[in-house]
Scaffold this motif. Structure first.
Motif, short mmCIF file in Angstrom:
data_model
loop_
_atom_site.label_atom_id
_atom_site.label_comp_id
_atom_site.label_asym_id
_atom_site.label_seq_id
_atom_site.Cartn_x
_atom_site.Cartn_y
_atom_site.Cartn_z
N PHE A 60 0.85 -1.20 0.00
CA PHE A 60 0.00 0.00 0.00
C PHE A 60 0.88 1.24 0.00
O PHE A 60 1.84 1.34 0.77
N ILE A 61 0.55 2.19 -0.89
CA ILE A 61 1.31 3.44 -1.01
C ILE A 61 0.33 4.60 -1.01
O ILE A 61 -0.46 4.75 -1.96
N PRO A 62 0.33 5.45 0.00
CA PRO A 62 -0.61 6.58 0.04
C PRO A 62 -0.52 7.49 -1.17
O PRO A 62 -1.54 8.07 -1.60
N ALA A 63 0.66 7.63 -1.76
CA ALA A 63 0.85 8.54 -2.90
C ALA A 63 -0.01 8.15 -4.10
O ALA A 63 -0.32 9.00 -4.94
N ARG A 64 -0.41 6.89 -4.18
CA ARG A 64 -1.25 6.47 -5.31
C ARG A 64 -2.54 7.28 -5.40
O ARG A 64 -3.05 7.53 -6.49
N TYR A 65 -3.07 7.68 -4.27
CA TYR A 65 -4.39 8.31 -4.24
C TYR A 65 -4.33 9.82 -4.40
O TYR A 65 -5.36 10.49 -4.39
N LEU A 74 -3.90 -0.69 -11.96
CA LEU A 74 -4.98 -0.98 -11.02
C LEU A 74 -4.50 -1.35 -9.62
O LEU A 74 -5.29 -1.83 -8.81
N SER A 75 -3.22 -1.11 -9.34
CA SER A 75 -2.71 -1.46 -8.00
C SER A 75 -3.46 -0.72 -6.90
O SER A 75 -3.57 -1.22 -5.78
N TRP A 76 -3.99 0.47 -7.19
CA TRP A 76 -4.75 1.22 -6.19
C TRP A 76 -5.99 0.46 -5.74
O TRP A 76 -6.49 0.67 -4.63
N LEU A 77 -6.46 -0.46 -6.60
CA LEU A 77 -7.70 -1.17 -6.32
C LEU A 77 -7.49 -2.32 -5.33
O LEU A 77 -8.28 -2.49 -4.40
N TRP A 78 -6.44 -3.10 -5.52
CA TRP A 78 -6.24 -4.27 -4.66
C TRP A 78 -5.23 -4.06 -3.53
O TRP A 78 -5.25 -4.77 -2.54
N SER A 79 -4.35 -3.07 -3.66
CA SER A 79 -3.30 -2.91 -2.65
C SER A 79 -3.82 -2.58 -1.24
O SER A 79 -3.13 -2.91 -0.26
N PRO A 80 -5.02 -1.96 -1.06
CA PRO A 80 -5.51 -1.77 0.31
C PRO A 80 -5.81 -3.08 1.05
O PRO A 80 -6.08 -3.06 2.25
N ILE A 81 -5.78 -4.19 0.32
CA ILE A 81 -5.98 -5.51 0.95
C ILE A 81 -4.70 -6.34 0.85
O ILE A 81 -4.26 -6.94 1.83
N THR A 82 -4.07 -6.35 -0.34
CA THR A 82 -2.94 -7.25 -0.54
C THR A 82 -1.72 -6.88 0.30
O THR A 82 -0.88 -7.75 0.58
N TYR A 83 -1.62 -5.61 0.72
CA TYR A 83 -0.47 -5.24 1.57
C TYR A 83 -0.44 -6.05 2.85
O TYR A 83 0.62 -6.28 3.45
N SER A 84 -1.63 -6.49 3.31
CA SER A 84 -1.72 -7.23 4.57
C SER A 84 -1.18 -8.64 4.46
O SER A 84 -1.02 -9.33 5.47
N ALA A 127 -7.65 0.24 8.15
CA ALA A 127 -6.35 0.55 8.75
C ALA A 127 -5.55 1.52 7.87
O ALA A 127 -5.04 2.54 8.34
N VAL A 128 -5.46 1.21 6.58
CA VAL A 128 -4.66 2.10 5.71
C VAL A 128 -5.41 3.36 5.34
O VAL A 128 -4.79 4.37 4.97
N ALA A 129 -6.75 3.36 5.44
CA ALA A 129 -7.50 4.60 5.22
C ALA A 129 -7.14 5.62 6.30
O ALA A 129 -6.92 6.80 6.02
N PHE A 130 -7.06 5.15 7.56
CA PHE A 130 -6.68 6.03 8.65
C PHE A 130 -5.24 6.49 8.48
O PHE A 130 -4.90 7.66 8.72
N HIS A 131 -4.38 5.57 8.06
CA HIS A 131 -2.97 5.90 7.83
C HIS A 131 -2.84 6.94 6.73
O HIS A 131 -2.07 7.91 6.85
N THR A 132 -3.60 6.77 5.65
CA THR A 132 -3.53 7.69 4.52
C THR A 132 -4.01 9.08 4.90
O THR A 132 -3.48 10.09 4.43
N MET A 139 5.05 9.01 -0.28
CA MET A 139 5.57 7.79 -0.93
C MET A 139 6.10 6.85 0.15
O MET A 139 7.31 6.73 0.38
N ILE A 140 5.17 6.19 0.85
CA ILE A 140 5.51 5.25 1.92
C ILE A 140 4.94 3.89 1.55
O ILE A 140 3.78 3.79 1.17
N LEU A 141 5.76 2.85 1.65
CA LEU A 141 5.27 1.49 1.43
C LEU A 141 4.82 0.90 2.75
O LEU A 141 5.59 0.83 3.70
#
Length: 247
Positions: A60-65, A74-84, A127-132, A139-141
């Motif tokens: 997950f990378i906040p900069a994508r959004y 399409l990484s913005w679509l699945w990365s909010p789950i696959t990062y876990s 979790a990553v919504a709050f982080h973002t 640009m944080i992984l």
């Protein structure tokens, strides 16, 4: 894995039976196995460039959004789950696995397999919504199941503590679910939650005022987002109503 078990007496049949001392739900074993497999492949099979490609595509990378979605893949679509499903090290994975066993088992037993996987996905996103929200455009992984584990902790806080404050390994999932006011007035829940939030606060302060070395920083904001999601929205996933199934 050896399981010596605990000897129990069956009053109805007049015989003794052995209750497994270590008996995880199958879905939780599957998740732990998947996390281990993913990290093993990344560590021992993939080349460094290939692993970097995996991270850029699935972490997950906040900069994508902060970039128009039409201008990227399409990484913005699945990365909010696959990062876990990704972890930074074996220590990172083992740490998350330990707490997942402790708090995930009663949650899975209570809500079932399907709701558990739905909970995993939504708590990862929360979790990553709050982080973002606190790191917009950076640009944080972000990798790791810590946000989901925190969500499981928040969910467990709504029901695992008995009136005496103790946790029963075998029957915690049958306890009555506490309402939010009840949970916030329960001494065990308050102590548990207070220590958890204090720990994450200290981690955050240490990262702000300290120097982070070569290793990655801890995404403590994602932990808080996951915990709040689990604590506030657990009733949506709960198969039991607010009444006690076991007092």
């Amino acid at each position: 894995m050896r399981d010596d078990g605990v000897e129990m007496h069956d009053e109805e049949n007049g015989v003794r039976r052995r209750e497994p001392a270590f008996n995880l739900p199958g879905s939780l074993v599957f998740v732990l196995g998947l996390l281990t497999l993913v990290h093993a492949v990344r560590t021992y099979v993939l080349s460094v460039p290939a692993d970097e490609s995996v991270l850029l595509r699935f972490a997950f990378i906040p900069a994508r959004y902060a970039v128009p979605l039409a201008d990227q893949d399409l990484s913005w679509l699945w990365s909010p789950i696959t990062y876990s499903l990704l972890h930074g090290s074996w220590e990172h994975l083992l740490f998350n696995g330990f707490w997942m066993v402790a708090f995930g088992a009663p949650v899975v037993r209570r809500i079932g397999v399907t709701r558990f996987f739905l909970f995993w996905c939504l708590s990862a996103i929360a979790a990553v919504a709050f982080h973002t929200a606190l790191h917009w455009g950076e640009m944080i992984l972000v990798v790791g199941a810590s946000g989901v584990v925190s969500g499981l902790m928040g969910a467990a806080a709504r029901f695992v503590f008995s009136p005496s404050g103790r946790i029963s390994r075998q029957f915690a999932h049958l306890n009555r679910r506490l309402s939010i006011p009840e949970a916030l007035s329960n001494r065990s829940v308050l102590v548990f939650s207070g220590i958890w939030f204090l720990t994450n606060f200290l981690v955050g302060v240490g990262q702000v005022f300290g120097s982070v070395g070569g290793g990655g920083a801890i995404a403590w904001e994602a932990h808080i987002g996951g915990f709040l999601f689990g604590f506030l929205f657990f009733p949506i996933f709960d198969r039991l109503d607010g009444e006690a199934r076991r007092d």
